[in-house]
Write a protein that holds these residues in place. Structure first.
Motif, mmCIF file in Angstrom:
data_model
loop_
_atom_site.group_PDB
_atom_site.id
_atom_site.type_symbol
_atom_site.label_atom_id
_atom_site.label_comp_id
_atom_site.label_asym_id
_atom_site.label_seq_id
_atom_site.Cartn_x
_atom_site.Cartn_y
_atom_site.Cartn_z
ATOM 1 N N ASN A 216 -25.442 130.957 10.578
ATOM 2 C CA ASN A 216 -25.942 130.518 11.887
ATOM 3 C C ASN A 216 -26.477 131.665 12.740
ATOM 4 O OD1 ASN A 216 -23.557 131.820 12.419
ATOM 5 N ND2 ASN A 216 -22.486 130.013 13.229
ATOM 6 N N ARG A 217 -26.740 132.813 12.125
ATOM 7 C CA ARG A 217 -27.269 133.941 12.885
ATOM 8 C C ARG A 217 -28.788 133.805 13.015
ATOM 9 N NH1 ARG A 217 -23.753 135.908 15.833
ATOM 10 N NH2 ARG A 217 -24.855 137.901 15.935
ATOM 11 N N ILE A 218 -29.321 134.279 14.129
ATOM 12 C CA ILE A 218 -30.763 134.168 14.368
ATOM 13 C C ILE A 218 -31.425 135.535 14.456
ATOM 14 C CG2 ILE A 218 -30.552 131.932 15.509
ATOM 15 C CD1 ILE A 218 -30.763 133.397 18.199
ATOM 16 N N THR A 219 -30.671 136.606 14.228
ATOM 17 C CA THR A 219 -31.230 137.949 14.368
ATOM 18 C C THR A 219 -32.199 138.286 13.244
ATOM 19 O OG1 THR A 219 -29.276 138.803 13.233
ATOM 20 C CG2 THR A 219 -29.256 138.839 15.645
ATOM 21 N N THR A 220 -31.917 137.780 12.045
ATOM 22 C CA THR A 220 -32.763 138.065 10.889
ATOM 23 C C THR A 220 -32.455 137.031 9.823
ATOM 24 O OG1 THR A 220 -33.381 139.750 9.249
ATOM 25 C CG2 THR A 220 -31.060 139.648 9.889
ATOM 26 N N GLY A 221 -33.174 137.095 8.706
ATOM 27 C CA GLY A 221 -32.981 136.103 7.647
ATOM 28 C C GLY A 221 -32.233 136.620 6.442
ATOM 29 N N SER A 222 -31.892 137.908 6.427
ATOM 30 C CA SER A 222 -31.127 138.446 5.303
ATOM 31 C C SER A 222 -30.150 139.494 5.822
ATOM 32 C CB SER A 222 -32.058 139.055 4.249
ATOM 33 O OG SER A 222 -32.800 140.126 4.766
#
Length: 668
Positions: free
Chosen positions: A377-383
């Motif tokens: 559920n993090r939105i900072t990055t995709g990996s």
């Protein structure tokens, strides 16, 4: 019949030529070729159909036969390879292994399926591999490293046919499996079986009852686990999604291990030689699911090719929960594991479901298993980086080649990609946690890990056994591991279990006279410490560690209650403050340096069971003892002929720990 991996068919589906032939025949079988099209009544249709079948019955027979073969093959694949399409199951298993390197569990698994027999065919060989770039001779199953994943339901019967084409004798231990009623299938060389000699074949068969969760299997001859002979074993329960208190959308296994570029046999000889004072071999690096990527330019003294190596990749759908089953399959190092910028819930410990407890780092010792549930559920990055760091403060020596951290990539992905591929072009730029990593080797705080299914420990113990563990320097300046005054040295041709059954049948008082406690008559206590316990009793085991190292203590055949752990000398007033309402149940708990561990056990599983430190080097140095439980039942067993015949084979000593006598009289 499962061809050595999971529920996939070894045949790979219907051969192309059969499909093409069926399509061609069907294409030439259209109605209306023999007469002009016109509206047909019921009688005309009946006559036309009858005439057509008479004219084309041979062609139709071929079509029906091909469709039957296709349907049968599809059914075999669907039910999990219940029978191999080929007459050579060993070859089918090898062929299937080439297609299976993913440790993701089936989201459509049938948890309510009736009990079934799951059969595997494994060929063990020595092959040269370079999992992190550096080439090494490894011991593998069906050419696969790590080994194939066994998946089953509670109540299933597991059958594993092992053909040993390796250089050394070997065995397979099913770590954490109770083996209730099949103690001789536990796979412990010198205790429950003789090893499988080079060129030998042996079949393990056992039923899994009364347990579920995350387990694994590994070699139990010498230190072969360090050379690659291991894999995961997952037992599903009908109540799995009820006892797991956090819902999850995907499920996968993550194996972490310390990794040595030199063969374990050579390292073991060096470790056991005079004047070493328990200086364990220090790893060169680590692997996650058998993968890492080393810089070959930094290892000019090694044969290295990193073009075929890479990092493990876990493709997880965003905004969902994902279960990761961590297993420390290593020989020495404790790991501290994290996923950058993510907290997670610990939901299982050694096959025991626990109420969710949230952490951002996980400590795991060799032999232990923990399930976590991670929310993407993090939105900072995709990996994000998944980091597994060895706690190097517990190493006695330095290794210039050591890189103590291994990484994998957790990649948010909407597509259902296999974990073996689908890497984006950009490496993670995620942020590490700011707090320092652990500098002491020890367990997670077990008082925080509360079983989801309540089971109170018995109120009182019938007996207390006090074990002190340490390393002692004896004759020829050899440092060896001890429980009390005993340092284990296995007899590969005469397992303890076999000797006891023979003695019991003969009425030999060596075993029958010792009803409870240390058996000083039936075995040489200096080499084999056997505690014999009659009937079903509740016993407490206090393990006092006088050594400067951490010892993860694994008990075969049981889960025990972890009642308390502490630093210093064991305080006997501990009993006044114990919480017995629902203590953690597990099979591998650590006693840290100069500390103690109190466990409680109900001796209801008949057999000869090993208790040992799961650091491979310590086991082979002698830190192992045995519990003989329910001897009245064990003594009446008749071992399978195939089991006893193995002890007559040549080459059983190959791969075993060297005898101390090789240094006898050596002054240097």
């Amino acid at each position: 019949m499962e061809s050595g991996l999971d529920d996939s068919s070894p045949s790979g589906g219907e051969p192309d030529w059969q499909v093409e032939q069926a399509q061609a025949l069907l294409a030439g079988s259209s109605y209306g070729n023999d007469e002009q099209e016109k509206p047909l009544g019921r009688e005309s249709i009946t006559k036309s159909a009858s005439r057509y079948f008479r004219q084309h019955r041979s062609k139709i027979a071929v079509i029906l036969s091909l469709l039957l073969v296709l349907a049968t093959t599809t059914l075999v694949w669907w039910i999990g390879s219940e029978a191999p399409v080929t007459s050579n199951p060993w070859q089918a298993a090898l062929d299937a292994a080439e297609r299976q390197h993913d440790y993701t569990l089936d989201r459509y698994w049938d948890f309510d399926a009736p009990p079934r027999r799951r059969e595997y065919w494994w060929t063990i060989k020595n092959i040269e591999l370079n999992p992190d770039g550096v080439y090494k001779s490894m011991v593998v199953i069906n050419g696969q490293f790590p080994g194939p994943m066994i998946k089953c339901n509670e109540g299933d019967t597991i059958v594993v046919n092992v053909r040993n084409e390796g250089v050394n004798a070997t065995s397979i231990h099913w770590h954490g499996i109770y083996q209730n009623g099949t103690n001789w299938m536990d796979g412990t060389v010198g205790i429950t079986q003789c090893p499988i000699a080079p060129g030998g074949i042996f079949t393990y068969e056992f039923k899994i009852n009364g347990q579920s969760g995350t387990y694994w299997y590994h070699a139990h001859q010498g230190t072969q686990v360090a050379d690659g002979l291991y894999g995961p074993l997952i037992v599903h329960s009908r109540l799995e999604h009820h006892s797991q208190k956090v819902h999850y959308d995907s499920d996968r296994v993550v194996m972490v291990q310390d990794y040595y570029h030199d063969p374990s046999g050579a390292l073991l000889v060096k470790y056991l030689e005079p004047d070493r004072e328990n200086a364990e071999p220090v790893p060169d690096g680590a692997l996650i699911n058998g993968k890492n990527l080393r810089d070959c330019d930094a290892l000019p003294h090694r044969r290295c090719d990193s073009t075929t190596a890479g990092l493990a990749i876990f493709n997880l759908a965003p905004n969902k929960n994902h279960r990761l089953r961590f297993i420390n399959t290593g020989s020495f190092a404790e790991f501290q594991i994290q996923v950058d910028e993510h907290e997670f819930a610990v939901t299982e410990v050694d096959g025991t479901d626990v109420k969710p407890v949230y952490y951002h780092r996980l400590n795991i010792n060799p032999g232990q298993r923990y399930s976590i549930v991670l929310s993407t559920n993090r939105i900072t990055t995709g990996s994000f980086w998944l980091r597994a760091r060895m706690i190097t403060d517990c190493f006695a020596e330095q290794n210039a080649d050591l890189i103590p951290e291994v990484r994998a990539i957790v990649q948010y992905s909407q597509e259902e990609l296999r974990d073996t591929g689908g890497l984006s072009h950009q490496l993670p730029s995620s942020l590490d946690w700011s707090d320092s990593i652990e500098q002491v080797c020890k367990d997670m705080n077990t008082t925080e890990l509360i079983p989801a299914m309540i089971a109170a420990a018995p109120e009182k113990a019938d007996a207390i056994y006090y074990l002190w563990g340490n390393f002692q320097i004896g004759a020829w300046r050899l440092s060896r591991g001890f429980f009390n005054d005993s340092s284990w040295k296995p007899d590969v041709r005469s397992p303890t279990l076999s000797r006891f059954i023979r003695a019991y049948e003969a009425g030999n008082e060596s075993f029958t006279s010792t009803r409870n406690g240390l058996n000083e008559v039936g075995s040489n206590v200096n080499r084999e410490m056997v505690v014999q316990i009659d009937g079903i009793q509740t016993i407490d085991i206090v393990i006092q560690n006088f050594d400067d190292g951490n010892h993860p203590m694994h008990l075969h055949g049981y889960k025990y209650f972890v009642l308390a752990q502490g630093h210093g000398y064991y305080p006997w007033d501990t009993y006044s403050s114990l919480d017995l309402s629902n203590p953690l149940r597990r099979d591998t708990a650590s006693v840290q340096a100069y500390s103690w561990l109190l466990i409680r056990l109900v001796t209801d599983n008949p057999g000869m069971w090993a208790l040992h430190c799961h650091i491979s080097w310590h086991t082979e140095a002698g830190m192992l003892m045995q519990f003989l439980t329910r001897p009245d039942i064990v003594g009446k067993w008749s071992l399978p002929t195939a089991q006893t015949n193995m002890c007559e084979a040549e080459g059983l000593e190959k791969g075993m720990t060297p005898s101390d006598e090789m240094w006898s009289g050596n002054p240097g």
